[in-house]
Design a protein around this motif. Structure first.
Motif, PDB file in Angstrom:
ATOM      1  N   MET A 274       0.824  -1.177   0.000  1.00  0.00           N
ATOM      2  CA  MET A 274       0.000   0.000   0.000  1.00  0.00           C
ATOM      3  C   MET A 274       0.875   1.250   0.000  1.00  0.00           C
ATOM      4  N   VAL A 275       1.937   1.236   0.778  1.00  0.00           N
ATOM      5  CA  VAL A 275       2.836   2.380   0.830  1.00  0.00           C
ATOM      6  C   VAL A 275       3.536   2.557  -0.515  1.00  0.00           C
ATOM      7  N   ALA A 276       3.963   1.452  -1.112  1.00  0.00           N
ATOM      8  CA  ALA A 276       4.636   1.542  -2.405  1.00  0.00           C
ATOM      9  C   ALA A 276       3.708   2.106  -3.475  1.00  0.00           C
ATOM     10  N   SER A 277       2.453   1.695  -3.484  1.00  0.00           N
ATOM     11  CA  SER A 277       1.526   2.216  -4.495  1.00  0.00           C
ATOM     12  C   SER A 277       1.268   3.699  -4.282  1.00  0.00           C
ATOM     13  N   PHE A 278       1.163   4.127  -3.021  1.00  0.00           N
ATOM     14  CA  PHE A 278       0.961   5.542  -2.719  1.00  0.00           C
ATOM     15  C   PHE A 278       2.175   6.358  -3.162  1.00  0.00           C
ATOM     16  N   ALA A 279       3.375   5.875  -2.840  1.00  0.00           N
ATOM     17  CA  ALA A 279       4.601   6.590  -3.201  1.00  0.00           C
ATOM     18  C   ALA A 279       4.752   6.685  -4.707  1.00  0.00           C
ATOM     19  N   ARG A 280       4.452   5.601  -5.410  1.00  0.00           N
ATOM     20  CA  ARG A 280       4.588   5.600  -6.869  1.00  0.00           C
ATOM     21  C   ARG A 280       3.575   6.542  -7.505  1.00  0.00           C
ATOM     22  N   GLU A 281       2.331   6.435  -7.095  1.00  0.00           N
ATOM     23  CA  GLU A 281       1.268   7.232  -7.694  1.00  0.00           C
ATOM     24  C   GLU A 281       1.494   8.736  -7.490  1.00  0.00           C
ATOM     25  N   ASN A 282       2.085   9.101  -6.352  1.00  0.00           N
ATOM     26  CA  ASN A 282       2.305  10.509  -6.043  1.00  0.00           C
ATOM     27  C   ASN A 282       3.738  10.966  -6.294  1.00  0.00           C
ATOM     28  N   ARG A 283       4.522  10.095  -6.917  1.00  0.00           N
ATOM     29  CA  ARG A 283       5.925  10.385  -7.257  1.00  0.00           C
ATOM     30  C   ARG A 283       6.709  10.900  -6.045  1.00  0.00           C
ATOM     31  N   LEU A 284       6.563  10.187  -4.941  1.00  0.00           N
ATOM     32  CA  LEU A 284       7.220  10.574  -3.697  1.00  0.00           C
ATOM     33  C   LEU A 284       8.518   9.817  -3.448  1.00  0.00           C
ATOM     34  N   ALA A 285       8.766   8.765  -4.235  1.00  0.00           N
ATOM     35  CA  ALA A 285       9.956   7.949  -4.014  1.00  0.00           C
ATOM     36  C   ALA A 285      10.315   7.208  -5.293  1.00  0.00           C
ATOM     37  N   THR A 286      11.567   6.804  -5.370  1.00  0.00           N
ATOM     38  CA  THR A 286      12.020   5.905  -6.422  1.00  0.00           C
ATOM     39  C   THR A 286      11.998   4.505  -5.828  1.00  0.00           C
ATOM     40  N   LEU A 287      11.195   3.630  -6.419  1.00  0.00           N
ATOM     41  CA  LEU A 287      11.074   2.263  -5.904  1.00  0.00           C
ATOM     42  C   LEU A 287      12.167   1.393  -6.503  1.00  0.00           C
ATOM     43  N   VAL A 288      12.912   0.715  -5.654  1.00  0.00           N
ATOM     44  CA  VAL A 288      14.025  -0.128  -6.070  1.00  0.00           C
ATOM     45  C   VAL A 288      13.789  -1.532  -5.534  1.00  0.00           C
ATOM     46  N   GLY A 289      13.957  -2.535  -6.370  1.00  0.00           N
ATOM     47  CA  GLY A 289      13.825  -3.924  -5.922  1.00  0.00           C
ATOM     48  C   GLY A 289      13.011  -4.744  -6.889  1.00  0.00           C
ATOM     49  N   THR A 290      12.016  -5.453  -6.369  1.00  0.00           N
ATOM     50  CA  THR A 290      11.161  -6.309  -7.187  1.00  0.00           C
ATOM     51  C   THR A 290       9.702  -5.897  -6.989  1.00  0.00           C
ATOM     52  N   ARG A 291       8.849  -6.392  -7.865  1.00  0.00           N
ATOM     53  CA  ARG A 291       7.415  -6.091  -7.775  1.00  0.00           C
ATOM     54  C   ARG A 291       6.885  -6.555  -6.421  1.00  0.00           C
ATOM     55  N   THR A 292       6.033  -5.724  -5.815  1.00  0.00           N
ATOM     56  CA  THR A 292       5.427  -6.118  -4.544  1.00  0.00           C
ATOM     57  C   THR A 292       4.474  -7.281  -4.776  1.00  0.00           C
ATOM     58  N   ALA A 293       4.106  -7.947  -3.708  1.00  0.00           N
ATOM     59  CA  ALA A 293       3.289  -9.160  -3.823  1.00  0.00           C
ATOM     60  C   ALA A 293       1.874  -8.888  -4.305  1.00  0.00           C
ATOM     61  N   GLY A 294       1.334  -7.726  -4.015  1.00  0.00           N
ATOM     62  CA  GLY A 294      -0.040  -7.440  -4.426  1.00  0.00           C
ATOM     63  C   GLY A 294      -1.066  -8.167  -3.580  1.00  0.00           C
ATOM     64  N   GLU A 295      -0.702  -8.471  -2.366  1.00  0.00           N
ATOM     65  CA  GLU A 295      -1.617  -9.162  -1.454  1.00  0.00           C
ATOM     66  C   GLU A 295      -2.115  -8.151  -0.426  1.00  0.00           C
ATOM     67  N   VAL A 296      -3.188  -7.447  -0.787  1.00  0.00           N
ATOM     68  CA  VAL A 296      -3.653  -6.349   0.047  1.00  0.00           C
ATOM     69  C   VAL A 296      -5.115  -6.480   0.468  1.00  0.00           C
ATOM     70  N   LEU A 297      -5.716  -7.627   0.252  1.00  0.00           N
ATOM     71  CA  LEU A 297      -7.102  -7.806   0.681  1.00  0.00           C
ATOM     72  C   LEU A 297      -7.164  -7.987   2.190  1.00  0.00           C
ATOM     73  N   GLY A 298      -8.075  -7.263   2.806  1.00  0.00           N
ATOM     74  CA  GLY A 298      -8.330  -7.472   4.230  1.00  0.00           C
ATOM     75  C   GLY A 298      -9.363  -8.572   4.369  1.00  0.00           C
ATOM     76  N   GLY A 299      -9.232  -9.391   5.371  1.00  0.00           N
ATOM     77  CA  GLY A 299     -10.151 -10.513   5.514  1.00  0.00           C
ATOM     78  C   GLY A 299     -10.757 -10.611   6.895  1.00  0.00           C
ATOM     79  N   ALA A 300     -11.793 -11.413   6.972  1.00  0.00           N
ATOM     80  CA  ALA A 300     -12.443 -11.720   8.246  1.00  0.00           C
ATOM     81  C   ALA A 300     -12.438 -13.230   8.422  1.00  0.00           C
ATOM     82  N   ASN A 301     -12.221 -13.663   9.660  1.00  0.00           N
ATOM     83  CA  ASN A 301     -12.194 -15.091   9.973  1.00  0.00           C
ATOM     84  C   ASN A 301     -13.492 -15.492  10.672  1.00  0.00           C
TER      85      ASN A 301
END
Length: 88
Positions: free
Chosen positions: A1-28
């Motif tokens: 979530m932080v990486a997507s916010f930083a990228r979308e608002n051009r607040l940081a240069t992202l270095v590394g690999t693609r994030t996992a994309g596992e951002v769904l909140g769940g209920a048990n």
């Protein structure tokens, strides 16, 4: 979530690999027999309306770390990130 916010608002240069994309909140929910049912109940959308679930966020500078280099004490991603910061 932080990486997507930083990228979308051009607040940081992202270095590394693609994030996992596992951002769904769940209920048990407890079920009979000791089972648990986990259901997604919330997703993450960027301000531009993009859902990053299952897609992740691509870095600006793609670089992998190998287990061998990490075992040798070399973090290629950190080194590349430091190079990017020093260029500013």
């Amino acid at each position: 979530m932080v990486a997507s916010f930083a990228r979308e608002n051009r607040l940081a240069t992202l270095v590394g690999t693609r994030t996992a994309g596992e951002v769904l909140g769940g209920a048990n929910f407890k079920l009979p027999g000791g089972y648990v049912l986990r259901m997604p109940v919330a997703g993450w959308y960027t301000w531009n309306g993009e859902c990053i679930e299952g897609k992740g966020v691509a870095p600006d500078v793609a670089i992998e770390n190998s287990p061998e280099s990490l075992a040798a004490g070399v973090d290629a991603q950190l080194e590349k990130a430091l190079e990017a910061v020093q260029r500013l």
